[in-house]
Write an enzyme that holds these catalytic residues in place. Sequence first.
Site, PDB file in Angstrom:
ATOM      1  N   SER A 187       0.795  -1.230   0.000  1.00  0.00           N
ATOM      2  CA  SER A 187       0.000   0.000   0.000  1.00  0.00           C
ATOM      3  C   SER A 187       0.826   1.278   0.000  1.00  0.00           C
ATOM      4  CB  SER A 187      -0.941  -0.006   1.196  1.00  0.00           C
ATOM      5  OG  SER A 187      -0.218  -0.170   2.392  1.00  0.00           O
TER       6      SER A 187
ATOM      7  N   HIS B 175      -5.264  -4.024  -2.182  1.00  0.00           N
ATOM      8  CA  HIS B 175      -4.978  -3.037  -3.234  1.00  0.00           C
ATOM      9  C   HIS B 175      -4.848  -3.667  -4.624  1.00  0.00           C
ATOM     10  CE1 HIS B 175      -4.554   0.693  -0.933  1.00  0.00           C
ATOM     11  NE2 HIS B 175      -4.029  -0.059   0.034  1.00  0.00           N
TER      12      HIS B 175
ATOM     13  N   LYS C  13     -12.125  -0.698  -1.073  1.00  0.00           N
ATOM     14  CA  LYS C  13     -11.227   0.109  -1.905  1.00  0.00           C
ATOM     15  C   LYS C  13     -11.787   0.164  -3.329  1.00  0.00           C
ATOM     16  CE  LYS C  13      -7.468  -0.016   1.270  1.00  0.00           C
ATOM     17  NZ  LYS C  13      -6.680  -0.964   2.041  1.00  0.00           N
TER      18      LYS C  13
HETATM   19  C1  PLP Z   1      -6.858  -1.213   3.505  1.00  0.00           C
HETATM   20  C2  PLP Z   1      -6.294  -2.529   3.820  1.00  0.00           C
HETATM   21  C3  PLP Z   1      -6.959  -3.386   4.713  1.00  0.00           C
HETATM   22  C4  PLP Z   1      -8.185  -2.963   5.451  1.00  0.00           C
HETATM   23  O1  PLP Z   1      -9.332  -3.001   4.649  1.00  0.00           O
HETATM   24  P1  PLP Z   1     -10.676  -2.341   5.193  1.00  0.00           P
HETATM   25  O2  PLP Z   1     -11.739  -2.996   4.416  1.00  0.00           O
HETATM   26  O3  PLP Z   1     -10.565  -0.874   4.962  1.00  0.00           O
HETATM   27  O4  PLP Z   1     -10.750  -2.670   6.652  1.00  0.00           O
HETATM   28  C5  PLP Z   1      -6.424  -4.646   4.927  1.00  0.00           C
HETATM   29  N1  PLP Z   1      -5.285  -5.036   4.312  1.00  0.00           N
HETATM   30  C6  PLP Z   1      -4.620  -4.229   3.461  1.00  0.00           C
HETATM   31  C7  PLP Z   1      -3.365  -4.738   2.789  1.00  0.00           C
HETATM   32  C8  PLP Z   1      -5.093  -2.945   3.186  1.00  0.00           C
HETATM   33  O5  PLP Z   1      -4.434  -2.165   2.353  1.00  0.00           O
END
Ligand code: PLP
Length: 395
Positions: free
Chosen positions: A181, A209, A241
């Site tokens: 990320s 992502h 996302k």
């Molecule tokens: C954003 C993210 C999460 C969390 O996801 P949410 O649905 O916002 O709780 C988990 N793992 C990774 C690698 C992320 O980038």
Amino acid sequence: MTSLTSRIDAELQRLRSAGLYISPRVLEAPQRPITRVLGREVVNLASNNYLGFADHPFLKERARQFLETWGAGVGAVRTIAGTLSIHEDFETQLAEFKGTGSALVLHSGFTTNQGVLGSLLQEGDLVVSDELNHASIIDGLRLAKATKKVFKHKDMQDLERVLLENPTDGLKLIVTDGVFSMDGDIAPLDKIVEIARRYGAVTYVDDAHGSGVLGEAGRGTVHHFGFEHADDVIQIGTLSKAWGVVGGYAAGTRDLRDLLINKARPFLFSTGHPPAVVGALSAAVELIQREPHIMETLWDNTRYFKAELSRLGFDTFGSETPITPVIFGETGAAFEASRLLLERGVFAVGIGFPTVPRGSARIRNIVTAAHTRDMLDRALAAYEAVGRELGVVAG
Ligand SMILES: *Cc1c(COP(=O)(O)O)cnc(C)c1O
């Protein structure tokens, strides 16, 4: 005796002096490529809204239908009376899309890591985790009794060293983000799975992502590398996302799903998603398959934005995905750049130590399918001016 106020004051003071104190920016308009921050209209490069689905009319319409038909909430945890047929229909749709036998939806990506890692791991097991893995993996592993080891970011030699040095008869799990990320680089899944198989380990991919971004029609990093049918590869991800709504999922075999239903504590002890969420998500997965050009636009925009930043002399840190870091060096410089960009109508957030290593403080930009060329050009013009002002690029 510690009073509540002295505890809170001391903790806030500690965060402030460590430079970790956060006050969230507020969007005064919906999550769109052009939004409003501090009263100013801005090009928004700060979201994870890769496909522009957060405010998409097709998703909103389906959310409205499901709200009308099925109600505002579900009134129980999924295992008691909170599973509606729309929940299971969506899980079937998601599993078919992913090409896995089965899928289970949890509240968020964060709780999915807790639930799945907590359900699988036992004492005597070994978990080997990439050092740049997401906080929710780190927290999920805190709850697990297994032996936990870290390998250097994407370093396959170091991964093998850790596996060699820690033999066990228990389950061995290699855990990695699909797309990282902060740097926007892709995990070398082909190599990781090959090593995992040699050491009898299972590969666990958090594809937050990568989902909606990589693989055919956004089927994700595991699909991108062709491992979607492998029963020694587990994928989890987020629906918050690229999919634009909220939620997490684990995709794998039917037995994995059964185990999670029975053991994943965030699934067992927290109420299921409301119908509007399920509706919007089912529309999202349908839309990306019907209109694959949305993903092509995401990648066209990504390539254009990166190429133009490089041409201007910025360092984008070898990013391979729509996550586009622009390096400013010290934390203060990245925060100053973010402030100057906002003055010029660009909303992009500075990230410094300890989230990223010292000296690589950056602004993290995420390009979306909803940005037009004109919006990206406006952002690039602001970058050029700010980069010169801070002496990061020649001018
Ligand atoms: C954003 C993210 C999460 C969390 O996801 P949410 O649905 O916002 O709780 C988990 N793992 C990774 C690698 C992320 O980038």
